[in-house]
Write an enzyme that holds these catalytic residues in place. Structure first.
Site, PDB file in Angstrom:
ATOM      1  N   CYS A 223       0.939  -1.344   0.090  1.00 40.82           N
ATOM      2  CA  CYS A 223      -0.017   0.002  -0.075  1.00 40.82           C
ATOM      3  C   CYS A 223       0.944   1.346   0.040  1.00 40.82           C
ATOM      4  CB  CYS A 223      -0.890  -0.013   1.224  1.00 40.82           C
ATOM      5  SG  CYS A 223      -2.089  -1.372   1.198  1.00 40.82           S
ATOM      6  N   HIS A 302      12.259   1.032   5.622  1.00 38.58           N
ATOM      7  CA  HIS A 302      12.053  -0.520   5.232  1.00 38.58           C
ATOM      8  C   HIS A 302      12.571  -1.234   6.389  1.00 38.58           C
ATOM      9  CE1 HIS A 302      11.519  -3.833   3.124  1.00 38.58           C
ATOM     10  NE2 HIS A 302      11.480  -3.245   1.793  1.00 38.58           N
ATOM     11  N   HIS A 386      -2.071  19.795   7.098  1.00 44.51           N
ATOM     12  CA  HIS A 386      -2.967  18.558   6.818  1.00 44.51           C
ATOM     13  C   HIS A 386      -2.349  17.450   7.097  1.00 44.51           C
ATOM     14  CE1 HIS A 386      -5.738  21.982   5.301  1.00 44.51           C
ATOM     15  NE2 HIS A 386      -4.596  22.416   4.596  1.00 44.51           N
ATOM     16  N   HIS A 390      -2.612   6.787   5.403  1.00 50.40           N
ATOM     17  CA  HIS A 390      -3.254   5.728   4.702  1.00 50.40           C
ATOM     18  C   HIS A 390      -4.460   4.974   5.403  1.00 50.40           C
ATOM     19  CE1 HIS A 390      -3.371   1.992   2.544  1.00 50.40           C
ATOM     20  NE2 HIS A 390      -3.195   1.312   3.587  1.00 50.40           N
ATOM     21  N   HIS A 419     -14.532   5.321   4.654  1.00 49.25           N
ATOM     22  CA  HIS A 419     -16.024   5.168   4.903  1.00 49.25           C
ATOM     23  C   HIS A 419     -16.542   5.012   3.424  1.00 49.25           C
ATOM     24  CE1 HIS A 419     -19.781   5.416   6.687  1.00 49.25           C
ATOM     25  NE2 HIS A 419     -20.306   5.966   5.653  1.00 49.25           N
ATOM     26  N   ASN A 423     -10.524   0.425   1.828  1.00 48.29           N
ATOM     27  CA  ASN A 423      -9.127   0.441   1.486  1.00 48.29           C
ATOM     28  C   ASN A 423      -8.581   0.434   0.228  1.00 48.29           C
ATOM     29  OD1 ASN A 423      -6.380   0.051   1.663  1.00 48.29           O
ATOM     30  ND2 ASN A 423      -6.085  -1.376   3.363  1.00 48.29           N
TER      31      ASN A 423
END
Length: 491
Positions: A223, A302, A386, A390, A419, A423
């Site tokens: 993702c 990572h 802001h 994810h 919502h 995802n």
């Protein structure tokens, strides 16, 4: 007698002390330079004849003047040539699934019950996950998964990829006026669907792009692959001047439906939904005036060297030989460790001096005086207006809201995206950015922090600075089409 109100005087005083401290530290150079400059000006006004005498005592011949001029030109040229090129986000477009792909909870559970793949415990487990997931009734699944039973194949997967990617690309070309022949760099990221020819080749074939286009296809990176693609595009734009780069981020759901009963593999069925985004980046100077954002930082972390982190999101077969994506129970703890490492790197780049000093003092105090002192968590609200976190699930958003001490408004875009769309993997960050824009909250100079997590395990961050005030659309349009700050949407 009414209850006695608590004494807020101490907390109010502490608040103003902290505000004063932040202002003082962040403007310390101004406070030091102003008295110095004032003293110099007063001295010049009091003794102007000494300044005139000093100037007259300086003698320059033609050779010295020419040498000084050439040196200044040389230094200025080296500076201009060596500094990194600015990368601008001109515009982007998000895919809006058609109404026919909509999957309310009732439809999802009805299909799960009618299928022979799942036993009763698995059906009940999926219902509990959906109720707690933060997903709404308007999320979408690809057409192939609406059949009973679903029979996903390569043709259906390609059809979903074409629907999502081409829709986003068409919208991007329409919004920017860019022609396919003007694209110099193309990067497509999709983790779990990697056909031959690649998805980037599919895009080039569809839009008949140039033969010398630099194309890349990233797979298996989870993702957070969207920010990896942005980082790759930034590096390419540093070495290729006057270029346009298009980044396409998506996840193809069709071939990755899990038809077994292992609970850790049922989670992706409940959380992942259709989505995609196309982003136009450019280093052309003429794009600066119309670009929405300027890329400031990209920080990648990572944790793949750790076996536990490496296998926390893992594609494998269950005991029945059915392939799925297994999500470990340690996922949130591993994500927290990755975020901590990422924050350690990005903090010095973005935090004001006041927050960095507080963090340093606390660290020294813990090392020297008392190891039990509570570690100081920097206030990232001082660095960003802001936050785009994810939308991996409600638990992810809750944990980051708590650990970063954010307000409900700061995580509103993430919750609303989860919502409305579910995802959507690497493209979720762009739906969140679109939500903030659609509310008219994005002003010139505002800073945006995008945070993404991915298999491997990775935590990646991108920092953008708004280039111009973005007005809220006067009519409901675009992929998000949010109509209020509550969970109501215009379709």
């Amino acid at each position: 007698m009414p209850p006695i109100l608590p004494d807020f005087s101490s907390s109010v005083k502490l608040k103003y002390v902290k505000l004063g401290y932040q202002y003082l530290v962040n403007h310390i150079l101004t406070f030091l330079l102003l008295p110095t400059m004032a003293a110099i000006v007063i001295e010049v006004v009091r003794r102007p004849e000494q300044i005139v005498d000093l100037w007259q005592s300086l003698h320059f011949d033609l050779v010295q003047i020419l040498f000084s001029s050439l040196l200044i030109v040389f230094v200025a040229t080296v500076y201009v040539m060596s500094r990194p090129r600015q990368v601008f986000l001109v515009d982007y477009a998000c895919f809006k699934p058609p109404v026919t792909c909509r999957v309310p909870f009732s439809t999802f559970m009805e299909h799960s019950t009618l299928l022979n793949h799942f036993d009763k415990k698995s059906v009940d487990f999926q219902m509990r996950i959906l109720e707690r997931s933060g997903l709404g009734e308007d999320t979408s699944l690809p057409p192939a998964l609406h059949y009973i039973p679903p029979n996903p194949n390569m043709e259906d997967a390609r059809a979903e990829a074409e629907l999502v990617i081409f829709s986003a690309m068409d919208d991007l070309f329409r919004k920017t006026g860019l022609k396919p022949k003007d694209v110099d760099i193309l990067i497509v990221n999709c983790s779990l669907f990697s056909p031959t020819p690649s998805l980037s080749a599919m895009v080039i074939n569809k839009y008949k792009m140039r033969s010398n286009i630099r194309s890349f296809n990233l797979s298996g990176m989870g993702c957070s692959a969207g920010l990896i693609s942005v980082d790759l595009a930034r590096d390419l734009l540093q070495v290729h001047p006057n270029s346009n780069a298009v980044v396409v981020s998506t996840e193809i759901i069709t071939p990755n439906w899990y038809a077994g009963n292992q609970r850790s593999m049922l989670l992706p069925n409940c959380l992942f939904r259709m989505g995609g985004a196309a982003i136009l980046l450019s280093n052309r100077r003429r794009e600066r005036s119309r670009a929405k954002y300027r890329l400031v930082h990209v920080v990648r972390t990572h944790k793949g060297a750790d076996d536990r982190a490496y296998k926390c999101v893992y594609e494998e077969e269950d005991s029945s030989g059915k392939v799925g994506i297994s999500l470990s129970k340690d996922l949130m703890a591993i994500a927290g460790e990755a975020l901590k490492s990422n924050i350690t790197t990005i903090g010095p780049l973005v935090l004001p001096a006041s927050e960095q000093l507080l963090f340093l003092f606390t660290l020294i105090g813990r090392k020297v005086f008392n190891p039990k002192w509570k570690p100081y968590i920097p206030d990232f609200k001082q660095a960003f207006e802001h936050f785009c976190i994810h939308a991996g699930g409600r638990a992810v958003i809750d944990e980051l809201e708590k650990n970063l001490q954010l307000s409900a408004e700061h995580v509103e875009a993430s919750r609303m995206t989860l919502h409305r769309f579910g995802n959507t993997s690497s493209s979720s960050l762009w739906y969140e950015l679109n939500y903030i824009e659609s509310k008219g909250r994005m002003k010139r100079g505002d800073r945006v922090w995008q945070i993404a997590f991915g298999s491997g395990f990775k935590c990646n961050s991108a920092v953008w600075k708004c280039n111009r005030t973005i007005k809220a659309p006067s009519t409901v349009h675009g992929p998000t089409a949010f109509t209020s700050t509550r969970f109501t949407f215009q379709r």
